[in-house]
Design an enzyme around this catalytic site. Sequence first.
Site, PDB file in Angstrom:
ATOM      1  N   ASP A 100      -6.519   6.809 -36.124  1.00 26.34           N
ATOM      2  CA  ASP A 100      -7.466   5.586 -35.748  1.00 26.34           C
ATOM      3  C   ASP A 100      -6.327   4.304 -35.540  1.00 26.34           C
ATOM      4  O   ASP A 100      -6.844   3.373 -35.199  1.00 26.34           O
ATOM      5  CB  ASP A 100      -8.265   5.132 -37.086  1.00 26.34           C
ATOM      6  CG  ASP A 100      -7.181   4.675 -38.212  1.00 26.34           C
ATOM      7  OD1 ASP A 100      -6.226   4.749 -38.119  1.00 26.34           O
ATOM      8  OD2 ASP A 100      -8.070   4.391 -39.341  1.00 26.34           O
ATOM      9  N   CYS A 118      10.615  13.062   7.903  1.00 28.13           N
ATOM     10  CA  CYS A 118      10.243  11.785   6.931  1.00 28.13           C
ATOM     11  C   CYS A 118       9.590  12.261   5.698  1.00 28.13           C
ATOM     12  O   CYS A 118       8.836  13.284   5.702  1.00 28.13           O
ATOM     13  CB  CYS A 118       9.095  11.025   7.787  1.00 28.13           C
ATOM     14  SG  CYS A 118       8.145   9.856   6.806  1.00 28.13           S
ATOM     15  N   CYS A 123       6.730  -0.093  -0.196  1.00 25.41           N
ATOM     16  CA  CYS A 123       6.374  -1.453  -0.257  1.00 25.41           C
ATOM     17  C   CYS A 123       6.905  -2.234  -1.605  1.00 25.41           C
ATOM     18  O   CYS A 123       7.500  -2.943  -1.721  1.00 25.41           O
ATOM     19  CB  CYS A 123       4.959  -1.931  -0.234  1.00 25.41           C
ATOM     20  SG  CYS A 123       4.409  -1.338   1.515  1.00 25.41           S
ATOM     21  N   CYS A 150       7.600  10.901   3.675  1.00 31.81           N
ATOM     22  CA  CYS A 150       6.442   9.942   3.183  1.00 31.81           C
ATOM     23  C   CYS A 150       5.562  10.807   2.338  1.00 31.81           C
ATOM     24  O   CYS A 150       5.174  10.483   1.341  1.00 31.81           O
ATOM     25  CB  CYS A 150       5.637   9.352   4.564  1.00 31.81           C
ATOM     26  SG  CYS A 150       6.645   8.283   5.361  1.00 31.81           S
ATOM     27  N   THR A 210     -10.817  10.973 -41.468  1.00 33.41           N
ATOM     28  CA  THR A 210     -11.957   9.701 -41.611  1.00 33.41           C
ATOM     29  C   THR A 210     -11.710   9.076 -40.322  1.00 33.41           C
ATOM     30  O   THR A 210     -10.741   8.347 -40.068  1.00 33.41           O
ATOM     31  CB  THR A 210     -11.691   8.771 -42.945  1.00 33.41           C
ATOM     32  OG1 THR A 210     -11.760   9.692 -43.790  1.00 33.41           O
ATOM     33  CG2 THR A 210     -12.674   7.665 -42.838  1.00 33.41           C
ATOM     34  N   ASP A 239      -6.408  13.059 -38.039  1.00 33.07           N
ATOM     35  CA  ASP A 239      -6.888  12.506 -39.317  1.00 33.07           C
ATOM     36  C   ASP A 239      -8.229  12.948 -39.479  1.00 33.07           C
ATOM     37  O   ASP A 239      -8.646  13.302 -38.583  1.00 33.07           O
ATOM     38  CB  ASP A 239      -6.792  10.829 -38.821  1.00 33.07           C
ATOM     39  CG  ASP A 239      -7.188  10.170 -40.169  1.00 33.07           C
ATOM     40  OD1 ASP A 239      -6.614  10.572 -41.467  1.00 33.07           O
ATOM     41  OD2 ASP A 239      -7.678   8.947 -40.228  1.00 33.07           O
ATOM     42  N   ASP A 298       4.086  14.946   9.848  1.00 32.11           N
ATOM     43  CA  ASP A 298       4.306  13.793   8.967  1.00 32.11           C
ATOM     44  C   ASP A 298       3.294  13.126   8.531  1.00 32.11           C
ATOM     45  O   ASP A 298       2.598  13.076   7.087  1.00 32.11           O
ATOM     46  CB  ASP A 298       5.631  12.873   9.341  1.00 32.11           C
ATOM     47  CG  ASP A 298       5.677  11.644   8.642  1.00 32.11           C
ATOM     48  OD1 ASP A 298       5.769  11.630   7.277  1.00 32.11           O
ATOM     49  OD2 ASP A 298       5.427  10.719   9.044  1.00 32.11           O
ATOM     50  N   ASP A 358       0.841  -1.220  -0.100  1.00 35.33           N
ATOM     51  CA  ASP A 358      -0.042   0.063   0.029  1.00 35.33           C
ATOM     52  C   ASP A 358       0.830   1.311  -0.070  1.00 35.33           C
ATOM     53  O   ASP A 358       0.378   2.295   0.309  1.00 35.33           O
ATOM     54  CB  ASP A 358      -0.936  -0.021   1.220  1.00 35.33           C
ATOM     55  CG  ASP A 358      -0.132  -0.086   2.595  1.00 35.33           C
ATOM     56  OD1 ASP A 358       1.023  -0.085   2.339  1.00 35.33           O
ATOM     57  OD2 ASP A 358      -0.917  -0.306   3.244  1.00 35.33           O
ATOM     58  N   CYS A 359       2.105   1.166  -0.312  1.00 29.26           N
ATOM     59  CA  CYS A 359       3.040   2.419  -0.479  1.00 29.26           C
ATOM     60  C   CYS A 359       3.992   2.092  -1.476  1.00 29.26           C
ATOM     61  O   CYS A 359       4.535   0.879  -1.707  1.00 29.26           O
ATOM     62  CB  CYS A 359       3.292   2.858   1.059  1.00 29.26           C
ATOM     63  SG  CYS A 359       4.711   1.828   1.383  1.00 29.26           S
TER      64      CYS A 359
END
Length: 739
Positions: free
Chosen positions: A633, A392, A19, A394, A438, A436, A719, A15-16
């Site tokens: 396209d 920190c 990690c 973070c 077409t 473009d 922090d 989750d960070c």
Amino acid sequence: MSQQTQTRYRVGGMDCAACAGKIETAVRRIPGVTDASASATAGTLRVDHTDVAFTTVEAALRPLGYTLAPADTARSTAHHAPDHDHAGHDHTGHDHAAHDHGDHDHEHGQPDNHFDLGTGPWWQTPKARLALACGLALLAAYGVGLVAPVVGHWAFLVALWVGLVPIGRRAMAGAMAGTPFSIETLMTIAAVGAVIIGATEEAATVVLLFLVGELLEGVAASRARASIQGLSALVPKTALLVTGDTTRQVPATDLALDAIVMVRPGDRIPADGTIETGQGAIDESPVTGESVPVHRRVGDAVYAGTINASAVLTIRVTATASDNTIARIVRLVEEAQESKAPTARFIDRFSAWYTPGVLVVGALVAILPPLLLGQSWSEWIYKGLAILLIGCPCALVISTPAAIAAALSAGARRGLLLKGGAVLERLRDITTVALDKTGTLTQGKPAVTNILATTGSEADVLRLAAALEAGSSHPLALAILARAQADGITIPPATQSEALPGEGVSGEVDGKAILLLSPAAAAARTGLAPEFAAQLEAFAAAGKSVSVLLRDGQPLGALALRDEPRADALAGLDALRTLGIHTVMLTGDNARTAEAIGTDLSLEVRAGLLPADKQAIVRELQAQGQVVAKVGDGINDAPALAAADIGIAMGGGTDVALETADAAILHGRVADIAGMIGLSHATMRNIWQNIAVALGLKAVFLVTTILGITGLWPAILADTGATVLVTLNAMRLLAWRPR
């Protein structure tokens, strides 16, 4: 040579950004792994390897506290060509191999401190339980201190121990893994130092605030991950499979290619496909963000997850569940979130020096005033410890990836697909958009624009022309038949129908000879009145294809057809001009047709171009100092898309569009080009706001701490509070909508 394979996994508990860095380091050490890239925002891991088993990767991550599950099937990359580099412009965001997460490391290494919000409520997670236990211990310590002040110090020490032991274990694991300057290390030093100088109560409070802030950070970050994953829930779990004259309910994931499914009014479409029978309104807003239902008929493509609003349809499946539009969108966004924006890369490099610098500054603040000026040791050690917490990184490190992830998710939910943060950042610098014609500025198929009747009614002209064209698959014939159907015309049968090469078609309707010819062929067979001929020439000058209808050798009328501009084309181009962006049409169509469309749209035109010519013009514009986005396209425009600074595919449901370009507009609205650039501007504003909050709070608390105004617990708020504020500010981008 062993075959190189790329496999994607889902990782629980990541989750960070720290990690992700830890996971990448661990996996790259596995023999046979050539590269690994983890994305905390997407919760995914990409591994390039030769014959490395799932269990081997899982075994490397399990001791670190992460869970692993397959995300999709492996695919061979042994003979794949390298990613296009767009001829000189730097797609640094596409490089996953060099991620350097510096010293920012939460070291969420212990299993008891990880959680995956996708598996249950946040309040049932180990992190939540730890924060609650620490909070209850702290309350109990306050109670003991009131009742028995003599043992109050020891009660607070126990409360501190409850929260600090897991943090200390993570700090030690981080140091052993090569990341000694983690936030856990700073936290442990500060807490132990506070106990030594007698600030046990404050140390326990700081630890609780840290745990709460860490929990909130994980909750907020998981919202962005859930936003894009929520798209997968749009596809229904079951489908009505048609077999002969019967239907039966089957899992949508079991649908094979070319299977026929029935979709009732109000049901979600279970797979990408084409309509076999029926017609009606389809609500495509869940996939494309288009608020108005779109009328679809036989032969039209439909997307999984969209809603059949009106009539019973049968649909032929054209993509399996793992490869439908929604699955590709989710996969594309997750892969994009794995790449790093230039700003994020700079901040990572900065934090690698920043955190050790904070340790040095904290030590100097604690030591120099007592040594040189005879100040109180306890006072300045306390201030030095507070600076460790203030310093920190973070909030600073999460400021960019959180905003990028939220922006990519918001764009995807509105049909704007971008391949990474580097693309998102670069879009704000665009000065010229080359389009473009077409299928990009126009609908991509002709439509009847004018019906001219010399005798009788326009309905008669359309009725007889449609009778001759019935059964033909020519685009002009289909346009005439579609107009007849839209006008409710009953088409009579035609007999003795015959194609006249180079001229048109002939047949007999209602017992009379009918011809549908080009103006030149009609003029050669019969005289055309000057006024009638002038009208035909005016249609041709407007870039329209003209067909003249003759009955028994006499002109009855004419039809004009043209591939018309999209309904929002002019407004979309005006939106780009409002942003100060120059626009130009690059088309292979003939000059007269292109100029007619260009005049309608007030657009510079370059016509009669081959794919190589379009590429050369893009390079010519770049040589003039322009930052060019090419919109096409994704097929015949591939060389120009690759040469442009940003290639944007119009109609992102096609494989070629998704593979060739840097970005794709799923529902093909010209206005979304300006919307995509607007998303880039909004994202960069959000990133700079985040950086200002992260550094501004630190600067304020640094000054107030040195002056003795604030202490340890305000320092930890500087922090964790900044981290939560930055993450929540980034989450505001999830609600972004184009103007």
